[in-house]
Design an enzyme around this catalytic site. Structure first.
Site, PDB file in Angstrom:
ATOM      1  N   LYS A  97     108.759 -30.573 -50.997  1.00 35.53           N
ATOM      2  CA  LYS A  97     109.729 -29.654 -50.385  1.00 35.53           C
ATOM      3  C   LYS A  97     110.460 -30.405 -49.279  1.00 35.53           C
ATOM      4  O   LYS A  97     109.857 -31.221 -48.564  1.00 35.53           O
ATOM      5  CB  LYS A  97     108.969 -28.440 -49.830  1.00 35.53           C
ATOM      6  N   SER A 124     110.522 -19.371 -50.218  1.00 36.66           N
ATOM      7  CA  SER A 124     111.509 -20.388 -49.933  1.00 36.66           C
ATOM      8  C   SER A 124     111.310 -21.692 -50.700  1.00 36.66           C
ATOM      9  O   SER A 124     112.246 -22.474 -50.803  1.00 36.66           O
ATOM     10  CB  SER A 124     111.523 -20.683 -48.435  1.00 36.66           C
ATOM     11  N   SER A 148     105.968 -18.149 -49.332  1.00 35.90           N
ATOM     12  CA  SER A 148     106.905 -19.117 -49.915  1.00 35.90           C
ATOM     13  C   SER A 148     106.339 -20.071 -50.946  1.00 35.90           C
ATOM     14  O   SER A 148     107.102 -20.801 -51.577  1.00 35.90           O
ATOM     15  CB  SER A 148     107.557 -19.941 -48.811  1.00 35.90           C
TER      16      SER A 148
HETATM   17  N1  GLN Z   1     110.118 -14.776 -47.429  1.00 32.65           N
HETATM   18  C1  GLN Z   1     109.459 -14.966 -46.172  1.00 32.65           C
HETATM   19  C2  GLN Z   1     110.458 -15.167 -45.072  1.00 32.65           C
HETATM   20  O1  GLN Z   1     111.614 -15.221 -45.355  1.00 32.65           O
HETATM   21  C3  GLN Z   1     108.474 -16.083 -46.254  1.00 32.65           C
HETATM   22  C4  GLN Z   1     109.071 -17.425 -46.101  1.00 32.65           C
HETATM   23  C5  GLN Z   1     108.063 -18.506 -46.074  1.00 32.65           C
HETATM   24  O2  GLN Z   1     106.906 -18.303 -46.427  1.00 32.65           O
HETATM   25  N2  GLN Z   1     108.497 -19.654 -45.622  1.00 32.65           N
HETATM   26  O3  GLN Z   1     110.096 -15.276 -43.937  1.00 32.65           O
END
Ligand code: GLN
Length: 493
Positions: free
Chosen positions: A82, A157, A181
């Site tokens: 990532k 994400s 994410s």
């Molecule tokens: N969807 C969640 C957010 O937008 C989790 C994102 C993540 O785990 N980085 O905060």
């Protein structure tokens, strides 16, 4: 011979050991497959072809020298990271204009551990900007598409990490998970995704979002491959004070069964509003599959979980606001030149560098932490955190692992969740796990009856008991079959 890009990490290693193919052939097959698949998927923000081929040559030298057997289970296995993880000499953009030209001066511990395990690094993967989002639509560099249906999001994400694995571009990738994410994109793309217990994997060299919530973990097409990757990743790192030594042995756990294991089911979750019937029925069926394999199902309650989203969207933005202060155009971040004073330069640079969702989180966090406000939101959110933690502790008195949906719905079409509050609700089943710091993993359990898209269920374990979820995940994989490459991206057939 099965095609190299359809292969699991375990088969790749076996084929290398028996000299069925070379590591260079493995690397080249993946790079060629990326040439074909990337114009459709866009999982990668940077490719590191030369690094992958160099690493492959080192593996081939070990094979020639007869020392390959000394290397671990990931030797010669392609991997990708990532784009919030530093790999020296490559960009770390976090999919943000703010870091568009940032080149990492050192390597993150998680990346280093995969390199030390003999992995072939293919490149850096797309994500929601600074990991804010659930669809990868918030990347400043274009969306990633779901290999099962190009009109749908891959989740987020870590959308690039999930899509790359599902499209056969890498058998293993790394992502990060602050509120879901890893687990949600894994569910959307029909692959395995693991968010280990908080503190299990070092975050040194990973750009921070919410420091009390963030955790790094692997994606793979089989439970065994994810287990091997986690075995390579875990362990205390003196460079991350929140990391600690934890019992590993995930690959062994993935070879066990669930006889005698108590699996908690949260009835209220199965009736949650917004839960689609295809996800509900798959989750109920997965519970029966575990029961048929010798587990005992027990009802558990997590009554304060309904406040988890509210608490998360207070704590997350507060921590993000603090962590993103370093992108001030002086210490880090793009600089808009030509301003009379530093304040004006910072204002212009942050206005130009951050996308809309990053700005929303920063504004939310700065408001929530301001005088007279934080005691109305930040403190109660911390109290909710304690209540949810106590709920889970009570639940584990009667179970070893909890089974629940990973996401209330399957992958949605681009633009379908344009209201941020609606998007935040897709995290209802994943954020409680970050709030309490437990292990959580998403396992594919076939396709949904209505959408035809992959469905994932989530297994949750007490802190540092992550082996429990690998045992249950392996049983589900035996029941449903391992996640393969998405049909349109299979090389062989
Ligand atoms: N969807 C969640 C957010 O937008 C989790 C994102 C993540 O785990 N980085 O905060």
């Amino acid at each position: 011979m099965a095609h190299l890009t359809d292969m699991t990490a375990a088969c790749t290693r076996e084929g290398l050991a028996s000299k069925e193919f070379s590591a260079r052939e493995v690397a080249q097959a993946h790079l060629d497959h990326m040439d074909a698949a990337e114009p459709k998927i866009h999982a990668f923000l940077e490719r590191t072809d030369a690094l992958a081929l160099d690493a492959a040559d080192r593996i081939d030298a070990a094979i020639a020298a007869g020392t390959f057997a000394d290397l671990g289970p990931l030797a010669g296995v392609p991997v990708a990271f990532k784009d919030n993880m530093n790999q020296k000499g490559t960009h770390t953009t976090c999919a943000s204009r703010m870091l568009e030209s940032y080149v990492a001066p050192y390597t993150a511990t998680c990346v280093q551990r995969m390199l030390d395990a003999g992995c072939l690094p293919l490149g850096k993967l797309n994500m929601d900007e600074f990991a804010f989002g659930s669809s990868t639509e918030n990347s400043a560099f274009g969306v990633t598409r779901n290999p099962w249906d190009l009109a749908r999001v891959p989740g987020g994400s870590s959308g690039g990490s999930a899509a790359a694995v599902a499209a056969g571009m890498a058998p293993v990738t790394l992502g990060s998970d602050t509120g879901g994410s890893i687990r949600q994109p894994a569910a959307f793309c029909g692959v395995v995704g693991v968010k280990p217990t908080y503190g299990m994997v070092s975050r040194y060299g990973v750009v921070a979002f919410g420091s009390s919530l963030d955790q790094v973990g692997p994606f793979a097409r089989t439970v065994a491959d994810a287990a091997s990757a986690l075995d390579a990743l875990v362990g205390r790192d003196p460079l991350d004070s929140t990391s600690q030594d934890a019992p590993a042995g995930f690959a062994q756990a993935a070879a066990q069964d669930v006889r005698g294991m108590r699996v908690g089911i949260v009835r209220a979750f199965m009736e949650a509003s917004g839960l689609t019937s295809e996800v509900a029925s798959r989750t109920a069926e997965a519970a029966r599959a575990l029961e048929a394999a010798g587990a005992t199902l027990v009802d558990v309650e997590l009554p304060h979980s309904e406040a988890a989203i509210s608490a998360y969207y207070v704590l997350g933005p507060c921590e993000a606001f603090s962590n993103l202060a370093r992108f001030d155009s002086v210490r880090y971040g793009a600089c808009e030149p030509g301003h009379a004073d530093l304040g004006a330069q910072q204002e212009a640079s942050r206005a130009a560098g951050f996308g809309p969702e990053a700005k929303r989180r920063i504004l939310l966090g700065s408001y929530l932490l301001s005088a007279g406000v934080y005691d109305r939101y930040y403190y109660p959110a911390q109290q909710v955190r304690t209540l949810i933690t106590q709920d889970f502790a009570r639940a584990y008195e009667s179970c070893d692992v909890i089974l629940m949906p990973a996401s209330p719905h399957a992958a949605f079409e681009f633009g379908a969740l344009s209201d941020p509050a609606q998007m935040y609700l897709s995290d209802i089943f994943t954020v409680p796990i970050n709030i309490v710091g437990n292990g959580g993993m998403s396992v594919p359990v076939g396709l949904g009856a209505d959408t035809g898209m992959p469905i994932g269920v989530q297994l949750v374990s007490p802190q540092f008991e992550d082996r429990n979820m690998f045992r249950a995940a392996a049983v589900l994989e035996r029941a449903y079959g391992a996640a393969g490459v998405a049909p349109a991206f299979k090389a062989g057939e």
